[in-house]
Design an enzyme around this catalytic site. Structure first.
Site, PDB file in Angstrom:
ATOM      1  N   LYS A  67     -14.479  23.427  56.081  1.00  0.00           N
ATOM      2  CA  LYS A  67     -13.495  24.145  55.265  1.00  0.00           C
ATOM      3  C   LYS A  67     -14.203  25.280  54.522  1.00  0.00           C
ATOM      4  O   LYS A  67     -15.258  25.067  53.907  1.00  0.00           O
ATOM      5  CB  LYS A  67     -12.903  23.179  54.243  1.00  0.00           C
ATOM      6  CG  LYS A  67     -11.415  23.305  53.994  1.00  0.00           C
ATOM      7  CD  LYS A  67     -10.964  22.215  53.018  1.00  0.00           C
ATOM      8  CE  LYS A  67      -9.487  22.204  52.849  1.00  0.00           C
ATOM      9  NZ  LYS A  67      -9.048  21.222  51.837  1.00  0.00           N
TER      10      LYS A  67
HETATM   11  O1  G3P Z   1      -5.858  20.291  50.027  1.00  0.00           O
HETATM   12  C1  G3P Z   1      -5.626  21.065  48.867  1.00  0.00           C
HETATM   13  C2  G3P Z   1      -5.042  20.205  47.804  1.00  0.00           C
HETATM   14  O2  G3P Z   1      -5.910  19.116  47.531  1.00  0.00           O
HETATM   15  C3  G3P Z   1      -4.757  20.958  46.528  1.00  0.00           C
HETATM   16  O3  G3P Z   1      -3.789  20.226  45.861  1.00  0.00           O
HETATM   17  O4  G3P Z   1      -2.459  19.464  43.928  1.00  0.00           O
HETATM   18  O5  G3P Z   1      -4.752  20.468  43.581  1.00  0.00           O
HETATM   19  O6  G3P Z   1      -2.837  21.918  44.296  1.00  0.00           O
HETATM   20  P1  G3P Z   1      -3.464  20.535  44.340  1.00  0.00           P
END
Ligand code: G3P
Length: 218
Positions: free
Chosen positions: A83
């Protein structure tokens, strides 16, 4: 639609893998930090539990170091997807890793223009963060629709749309309506998808009526 689980919590991954519904895993530095585990160890263990794609994110921001980190991550297991952030150095690294046959997930995508760059860099996946756009009053799923529409116009784009930053089951439903390739789900969201009160009520009624028959199947 492929379901990836968005966590570095190996117990959660094992539990959800048992449903047979999990096609891969995504992690990021925040999720790894939350796990409290050594990064390389937890990635290795996840790759042993889940045969599908497992995204592991580089920590550097310059191309040379990202490339070295990506090569090291790719050596952990055959199903590691490296990634990288959607930056000039990240896409340069994406192109280089793809040329070496390593799959790449380009993350932190927030616009259609960025998604076009990711596809031109040969990304295996692009991760638009829909929840974080919703959080600032921008239509996150509208971005998914834009990306799917653009990618559909260019057969040479091989990048899969991996909906990330998912907050609730409706993100998954709309992703399905839009034809996104993958959604990566926080474990609670995947579990929420099973729930409906009418299912619970209907099953209770079936069981009560079955009990009245006094019969058993086995
Ligand atoms: O894969 C990306 C994800 O983990 C981000 O999620 O909830 O931190 O926006 P969030």
């Amino acid at each position: 639609m492929k379901f990836f689980v968005d966590t570095a919590d190996i117990a959660e991954i094992r539990d959800l893998a048992a449903t047979g519904l999990v096609d891969g895993v995504t992690t990021n530095p925040s999720l790894v930090a939350k796990s409290g585990r050594k990064f390389l160890d937890v990635v290795k263990e996840i790759c042993e539990v889940i045969p599908g794609p497992v995204s592991a994110e580089v920590a550097a921001v310059d191309h040379a170091t990202m490339l070295g980190e990506g090569r090291k991550l790719a050596k952990i297991a055959h199903n590691v997807v490296v990634k990288v952030p959607l930056t000039p150095d990240g896409l340069k690294t994406c192109k280089a890793l793809r040329a070496e046959g390593t799959k790449v997930n380009v993350t932190l995508c927030f616009s259609p223009a960025q998604a076009i760059l990711a596809a031109k860099a040969g990304a295996s996946y692009v991760s638009p963060f829909v929840g974080r756009l919703d959080d600032v009053g921008v239509d996150g799923m509208g971005l998914i629709g834009d990306i799917v529409q653009i990618y559909d116009s260019y057969p040479e784009f091989e990048t899969e749309v991996l909906v990330a930053s998912v907050r609730h089951p409706m993100h998954v439903v709309v992703a399905g309506k839009l034809g996104a390739d993958v959604v990566t789900l926080p474990p609670p969201v995947l579990r929420q998808m099973f729930n409906h009160p009418l299912t619970d009520m209907g099953l209770a009624a079936f069981l009560a009526d079955w009990a009245k028959t006094g019969q058993s199947i086995v």
